[in-house]
Enzyme design. Structure first.
Site, PDB file in Angstrom:
ATOM      1  N   SER A 132      37.807  39.116  34.461  1.00  0.00           N
ATOM      2  CA  SER A 132      38.545  37.897  34.008  1.00  0.00           C
ATOM      3  C   SER A 132      38.336  37.850  32.501  1.00  0.00           C
ATOM      4  O   SER A 132      37.166  38.265  31.991  1.00  0.00           O
ATOM      5  CB  SER A 132      38.185  36.535  34.972  1.00  0.00           C
ATOM      6  N   TYR A 145      31.447  30.539  37.753  1.00  0.00           N
ATOM      7  CA  TYR A 145      32.432  31.587  37.890  1.00  0.00           C
ATOM      8  C   TYR A 145      32.401  32.491  36.737  1.00  0.00           C
ATOM      9  O   TYR A 145      32.502  33.654  36.957  1.00  0.00           O
ATOM     10  CB  TYR A 145      33.930  30.933  37.829  1.00  0.00           C
TER      11      TYR A 145
HETATM   12  P1  NDP Z   1      44.199  34.161  45.297  1.00  0.00           P
HETATM   13  O1  NDP Z   1      43.348  32.884  45.773  1.00  0.00           O
HETATM   14  O2  NDP Z   1      45.625  34.239  45.438  1.00  0.00           O
HETATM   15  O3  NDP Z   1      43.701  35.428  46.104  1.00  0.00           O
HETATM   16  C1  NDP Z   1      42.193  35.852  46.408  1.00  0.00           C
HETATM   17  C2  NDP Z   1      42.269  36.617  47.417  1.00  0.00           C
HETATM   18  O4  NDP Z   1      40.945  37.039  47.705  1.00  0.00           O
HETATM   19  C3  NDP Z   1      42.872  36.139  48.742  1.00  0.00           C
HETATM   20  O5  NDP Z   1      43.746  37.245  49.111  1.00  0.00           O
HETATM   21  C4  NDP Z   1      41.742  35.871  49.482  1.00  0.00           C
HETATM   22  O6  NDP Z   1      42.073  36.217  51.210  1.00  0.00           O
HETATM   23  C5  NDP Z   1      40.778  37.032  49.256  1.00  0.00           C
HETATM   24  N1  NDP Z   1      39.418  36.696  49.513  1.00  0.00           N
HETATM   25  C6  NDP Z   1      38.493  35.372  49.084  1.00  0.00           C
HETATM   26  N2  NDP Z   1      37.514  35.638  49.691  1.00  0.00           N
HETATM   27  C7  NDP Z   1      37.449  36.899  50.631  1.00  0.00           C
HETATM   28  C8  NDP Z   1      36.424  37.360  51.060  1.00  0.00           C
HETATM   29  N3  NDP Z   1      35.271  36.713  51.493  1.00  0.00           N
HETATM   30  N4  NDP Z   1      36.593  38.407  51.992  1.00  0.00           N
HETATM   31  C9  NDP Z   1      37.938  38.991  51.689  1.00  0.00           C
HETATM   32  N5  NDP Z   1      38.868  38.628  51.127  1.00  0.00           N
HETATM   33  C10 NDP Z   1      38.795  37.484  50.391  1.00  0.00           C
HETATM   34  O7  NDP Z   1      43.692  34.478  43.846  1.00  0.00           O
HETATM   35  P2  NDP Z   1      44.121  35.487  42.734  1.00  0.00           P
HETATM   36  O8  NDP Z   1      44.856  36.464  43.274  1.00  0.00           O
HETATM   37  O9  NDP Z   1      44.327  34.723  41.480  1.00  0.00           O
HETATM   38  O10 NDP Z   1      42.782  36.186  42.598  1.00  0.00           O
HETATM   39  C11 NDP Z   1      42.325  37.576  42.561  1.00  0.00           C
HETATM   40  C12 NDP Z   1      41.309  38.054  41.711  1.00  0.00           C
HETATM   41  O11 NDP Z   1      41.743  37.943  40.512  1.00  0.00           O
HETATM   42  C13 NDP Z   1      39.865  37.325  41.847  1.00  0.00           C
HETATM   43  O12 NDP Z   1      39.176  38.296  41.775  1.00  0.00           O
HETATM   44  C14 NDP Z   1      40.256  36.321  40.744  1.00  0.00           C
HETATM   45  O13 NDP Z   1      38.616  35.887  40.459  1.00  0.00           O
HETATM   46  C15 NDP Z   1      40.811  37.324  39.825  1.00  0.00           C
HETATM   47  N6  NDP Z   1      41.225  36.396  38.744  1.00  0.00           N
HETATM   48  C16 NDP Z   1      42.395  35.668  38.800  1.00  0.00           C
HETATM   49  C17 NDP Z   1      42.706  35.042  37.605  1.00  0.00           C
HETATM   50  C18 NDP Z   1      43.950  33.655  37.751  1.00  0.00           C
HETATM   51  O14 NDP Z   1      44.080  32.905  36.773  1.00  0.00           O
HETATM   52  N7  NDP Z   1      44.810  33.668  38.767  1.00  0.00           N
HETATM   53  C19 NDP Z   1      42.330  35.143  36.308  1.00  0.00           C
HETATM   54  C20 NDP Z   1      41.218  35.952  36.247  1.00  0.00           C
HETATM   55  C21 NDP Z   1      40.803  36.632  37.236  1.00  0.00           C
HETATM   56  P3  NDP Z   1      41.502  35.353  52.296  1.00  0.00           P
HETATM   57  O15 NDP Z   1      41.475  33.915  51.808  1.00  0.00           O
HETATM   58  O16 NDP Z   1      42.752  35.758  53.380  1.00  0.00           O
HETATM   59  O17 NDP Z   1      40.266  36.262  52.435  1.00  0.00           O
END
Ligand code: NDP
Length: 239
Positions: A132, A145
């Protein structure tokens, strides 16, 4: 046939967009998240969807074993699953700190450990970890975070050095603000609303597909080329 790509956190946001992008490029997929239905609803061909928590190393390994039995060795792992619950540190909740530290750091480590020895043995493979901008610089309300994402950057670069001679690549993709559900898990109203209000002020955050394109591009460069780290933000994002 293109090789197997494993994507964690494929049930929404960047992970779902990345699944669609690798599928469009002809790859078989193993999609992992805790919720099965949104992954199945993508209706991607040659995609095995498994409801697995990335902290469940046994379930995670079984899913990888099953996918490799079906599609052959995993060539690419995208460690994308992550959570963010923002709040001023003085108001932080232990359960939310635990979730961020466990999922964002140990989930990534678990994924790496499950594929890296085979990649070393094959002298080929790519691991893309989603860091990030919060792993490059600090942001108020994001202390824990930021800590987890700084850790992802450090872990990725350290392991990259360890396995570079084995022709295995580790890549950090570091997005800025992307419009997904991520911030909606923040229970601190002011912190959550501050994120959306700033996104609106700058004309909107990035789309998940913007990040997916960068992930696929970097992972599909020749194996002799390693993009170590890429930071991608909305042009108008100031911090
Ligand atoms: P979302 O919340 O849309 O997606 C997060 C995903 O992670 C979901 O599919 C969720 O699925 C999964 N997840 C969370 N916890 C678990 C777990 N314990 N086991 C398996 N799957 C898990 O957010 P983003 O798409 O934005 O996030 C994706 C990545 O990008 C993250 O690492 C985030 O930190 C990073 N990021 C995002 C930014 C943003 O502005 N959006 C900026 C910088 C980085 P489920 O709940 O079904 O398990």
């Amino acid at each position: 046939m293109n090789k197997l790509v494993i994507i964690t956190g494929a049930s929404s946001g960047i992970g779902a967009a990345t699944a669609k992008a690798f599928s469009a490029a002809g790859h078989p997929l193993l999609l992992i998240a805790r919720r099965l239905e949104p992954m199945e609803a993508l209706k991607l061909p040659n995609a095995l969807c498994r409801a697995v928590d990335v902290l469940d190393s046994v379930g995670f390994k079984t899913a990888i074993d099953d996918a490799q039995a079906k599609f052959g060795p995993a060539e690419i792992l995208v460690n994308n699953a992550g959570v963010m619950m923002n709040a001023p540190a003085a108001e932080g909740e232990t359960a939310q700190w635990d979730a961020m530290i466990d999922i964002n750091i140990k989930g990534v480590l678990t994924g790496i450990r499950l594929v890296i020895n085979d990649m070393i043995a094959r002298n080929s493979g790519t691991i893309v970890n989603i860091g990030s901008i919060a792993g490059v610089k600090t942001f108020g309300n994001h202390a824990v975070y930021c800590g987890t994402k700084f850790a992802v950057h450090a872990i990725t670069e350290t392991i990259r050095e360890e396995v570079s001679s084995k022709n295995v690549r580790l890549i950090t993709i570091a997005p800025g603000m992307v419009e997904t559900d991520l911030v909606n898990h923040t229970t601190h109203d002011a912190a959550r609303e501050g994120w959306w209000s700033y996104a609106k002020q700058i004309g909107g955050a990035l789309k998940p597909a913007d990040i997916a394109e960068a992930i696929v591009w970097s992972a599909k460069l020749p194996q002799s080329v390693c993009v170590r780290e890429m930071v991608i933000c909305p042009t108008k994002q100031e911090p």
